[in-house]
Motif scaffolding. Structure first.
Motif, PDB file in Angstrom:
ATOM      1  N   LYS A   1      29.871   2.820 -24.747  1.00  0.00           N
ATOM      2  CA  LYS A   1      29.593   3.265 -23.381  1.00  0.00           C
ATOM      3  C   LYS A   1      29.366   2.066 -22.455  1.00  0.00           C
ATOM      4  O   LYS A   1      28.931   0.996 -22.891  1.00  0.00           O
ATOM      5  CB  LYS A   1      28.367   4.169 -23.366  1.00  0.00           C
ATOM      6  N   LYS A   2      29.645   2.256 -21.181  1.00  0.00           N
ATOM      7  CA  LYS A   2      29.342   1.236 -20.188  1.00  0.00           C
ATOM      8  C   LYS A   2      27.832   1.167 -19.982  1.00  0.00           C
ATOM      9  O   LYS A   2      27.157   2.200 -19.906  1.00  0.00           O
ATOM     10  CB  LYS A   2      30.023   1.571 -18.859  1.00  0.00           C
ATOM     11  N   TRP A   3      27.318  -0.040 -19.910  1.00  0.00           N
ATOM     12  CA  TRP A   3      25.881  -0.234 -19.731  1.00  0.00           C
ATOM     13  C   TRP A   3      25.556  -0.359 -18.242  1.00  0.00           C
ATOM     14  O   TRP A   3      26.019  -1.292 -17.572  1.00  0.00           O
ATOM     15  CB  TRP A   3      25.419  -1.499 -20.450  1.00  0.00           C
ATOM     16  N   ILE A   4      24.781   0.585 -17.737  1.00  0.00           N
ATOM     17  CA  ILE A   4      24.350   0.552 -16.342  1.00  0.00           C
ATOM     18  C   ILE A   4      22.833   0.379 -16.293  1.00  0.00           C
ATOM     19  O   ILE A   4      22.087   1.205 -16.807  1.00  0.00           O
ATOM     20  CB  ILE A   4      24.746   1.837 -15.592  1.00  0.00           C
TER      21      ILE A   4
ATOM     22  N   LEU B   1      24.843  10.890 -14.168  1.00  0.00           N
ATOM     23  CA  LEU B   1      25.422   9.859 -15.030  1.00  0.00           C
ATOM     24  C   LEU B   1      25.176  10.183 -16.504  1.00  0.00           C
ATOM     25  O   LEU B   1      26.035   9.935 -17.359  1.00  0.00           O
ATOM     26  CB  LEU B   1      24.833   8.494 -14.679  1.00  0.00           C
TER      27      LEU B   1
ATOM     28  N   ASN C   1      29.399   8.975 -20.432  1.00  0.00           N
ATOM     29  CA  ASN C   1      30.217   7.763 -20.376  1.00  0.00           C
ATOM     30  C   ASN C   1      29.391   6.488 -20.298  1.00  0.00           C
ATOM     31  O   ASN C   1      29.925   5.394 -20.472  1.00  0.00           O
ATOM     32  CB  ASN C   1      31.134   7.801 -19.140  1.00  0.00           C
ATOM     33  N   TYR C   2      28.094   6.657 -20.040  1.00  0.00           N
ATOM     34  CA  TYR C   2      27.278   5.488 -19.722  1.00  0.00           C
ATOM     35  C   TYR C   2      26.009   5.440 -20.573  1.00  0.00           C
ATOM     36  O   TYR C   2      25.468   6.464 -20.962  1.00  0.00           O
ATOM     37  CB  TYR C   2      26.869   5.506 -18.237  1.00  0.00           C
ATOM     38  N   ARG C   3      25.568   4.223 -20.834  1.00  0.00           N
ATOM     39  CA  ARG C   3      24.242   3.997 -21.397  1.00  0.00           C
ATOM     40  C   ARG C   3      23.373   3.529 -20.228  1.00  0.00           C
ATOM     41  O   ARG C   3      23.634   2.474 -19.640  1.00  0.00           O
ATOM     42  CB  ARG C   3      24.289   2.930 -22.482  1.00  0.00           C
TER      43      ARG C   3
ATOM     44  N   ASP D   1      27.189  -3.886 -17.456  1.00  0.00           N
ATOM     45  CA  ASP D   1      28.422  -3.703 -16.697  1.00  0.00           C
ATOM     46  C   ASP D   1      28.115  -3.538 -15.210  1.00  0.00           C
ATOM     47  O   ASP D   1      28.964  -3.826 -14.361  1.00  0.00           O
ATOM     48  CB  ASP D   1      29.181  -2.473 -17.209  1.00  0.00           C
TER      49      ASP D   1
ATOM     50  N   GLU E   1      30.738   4.830  -9.803  1.00  0.00           N
ATOM     51  CA  GLU E   1      31.986   5.115 -10.525  1.00  0.00           C
ATOM     52  C   GLU E   1      33.135   4.262  -9.995  1.00  0.00           C
ATOM     53  O   GLU E   1      34.003   3.823 -10.758  1.00  0.00           O
ATOM     54  CB  GLU E   1      32.298   6.605 -10.437  1.00  0.00           C
TER      55      GLU E   1
ATOM     56  N   ILE F   1      32.548   0.710 -11.528  1.00  0.00           N
ATOM     57  CA  ILE F   1      32.828   0.717 -12.973  1.00  0.00           C
ATOM     58  C   ILE F   1      34.334   0.795 -13.228  1.00  0.00           C
ATOM     59  O   ILE F   1      34.867   0.062 -14.072  1.00  0.00           O
ATOM     60  CB  ILE F   1      32.099   1.897 -13.665  1.00  0.00           C
TER      61      ILE F   1
END
Length: 345
Positions: free
Chosen positions: A175-178, A203, A208-210, A253, A337, A340
């Motif tokens: 997952k993408k790290w936010i 989110l 899709n995200y961490r 990210d 979004e 990303i």
């Protein structure tokens, strides 16, 4: 060529220290035979140590180095390092005392121009235009000492290696790290938590995200509640050291933050940052380093024409308490979004 040794002084705060990092990095990248030591508080030591080649001396300004006698003691502890110049990035009473002590030993100094008169005009409504950035103000101090500092030539370091303990908190999935830093010292700089929770909820649902939440001891209960309420969400306070937190931020990210320290901790390491602005404004010179202008989401100035009402967010007129509610959570989600998706997969 004889080497030179600069003492750079910056005792606080997190954001101001982080803003100095790219300047110190460029200074050392672009000038040979130069050594830099930073005098700061021990808490900020990990911030400056992200710059390869920088040494740090810590002043215990709440303890043994408190007051004039404490500064005399601190001076006695560091004067043997044979500094050739002082770069005062703080412009405080403490830094002025240290500069005076070193001047008796023939060590000259240059001091930051904070642009106070221009900032007063900005917040009073007499002027509305971008002021010189704090990053450039720091760079000017070293330029005045005769050194090259070209911020356009800055080379960001690669993300720092994080340890097993940190991975056990955030996981190792794809997952993408936010990072989300939902708090600020002043209420008029903080996006309303009920609206930020809508952003987190959306989110989280996408899977899709961490989401990694950042905050301090005052916010620990809320950090815990949010992380327990929403899947793919965790927080770091009290679990890892500040040094490890900085390393974790370098691997994000994206960081979503108020006009506060976490934005600068991310930007100094080349991480993309979306910032949310209340009664402060990017024109005051604190916009995160090298971030596109479109990444700053501002409160509605047509509805709140006195923005910026202060440089640091500590002053707001009546009727401005809800200023940040003029930024819809949908707008934040859309920008997240967008940013990303613009990054390489």
């Amino acid at each position: 060529m004889k080497s030179k040794h600069i003492l750079a002084i910056r005792f606080s705060a997190v954001g101001d220290a982080a803003i100095a990092v790219p300047v110190l990095r460029c200074l050392l990248q672009q000038n040979k035979n130069l050594k830099v030591t930073v005098a700061t508080k021990s808490f900020l030591k990990p911030v400056f140590e992200t710059v390869e080649g920088v040494e740090v001396v810590c002043a215990d300004i709440r303890g043994k180095h408190k007051g004039l006698n404490g500064l005399l003691k601190f001076y006695g502890e560091i004067k043997h390092q044979k500094f050739t110049a002082i770069a005062d990035l703080h412009g405080s009473l403490r830094s002025n005392v240290l500069k005076t002590l070193f001047l008796f030993n023939g060590v000259s100094s240059k001091t930051i121009d904070k642009g106070r008169s221009e900032k007063r005009k900005l917040v009073s409504g007499k002027m509305f235009k971008p002021l010189k950035t704090t990053t450039e103000r720091y760079a000017d101090v070293f330029r005045a000492l005769g050194h090259k500092v070209d911020l356009s030539g800055d080379v960001f370091p690669p993300p720092q290696q994080i340890n097993a303990k940190t991975y056990s908190i955030v996981g190792k999935d794809t997952k993408k790290w936010i990072g989300i830093a939902p708090f600020a010292f002043f209420d008029t700089k903080m996006y309303p938590l009920d609206l930020m929770e809508k952003v987190i909820a959306y989110l989280s649902r996408t899977n899709n995200y961490r989401l990694i939440l950042f905050g301090g001891i005052k916010e620990e209960a809320e950090l815990k509640r949010l992380s327990e309420t929403y899947q793919n969400t965790t927080f770091t306070f009290g679990k890892i050291s500040f040094e490890e937190e900085i390393k974790l931020i370098s691997n994000l990210d994206l960081m979503v933050s108020m006009d506060s320290g976490n934005a600068h901790l991310a930007a100094m390491q080349g991480v993309k940052v979306i910032t949310l602005w209340g009664v402060t404004h990017p024109y005051a010179g604190f916009y995160p380093y090298k971030q596109p202008e479109s990444y700053g989401l501002l409160s509605n100035r047509e509805k709140y024409p006195l923005i910026p009402t202060s440089v640091y967010g500590n002053k707001a007129p009546g009727g401005y308490a809800a200023v940040m509610r003029s930024i819809p959570p949908e707008k934040i989600i859309q920008k997240i979004e967008e940013v990303i998706k613009s990054q390489p997969s």
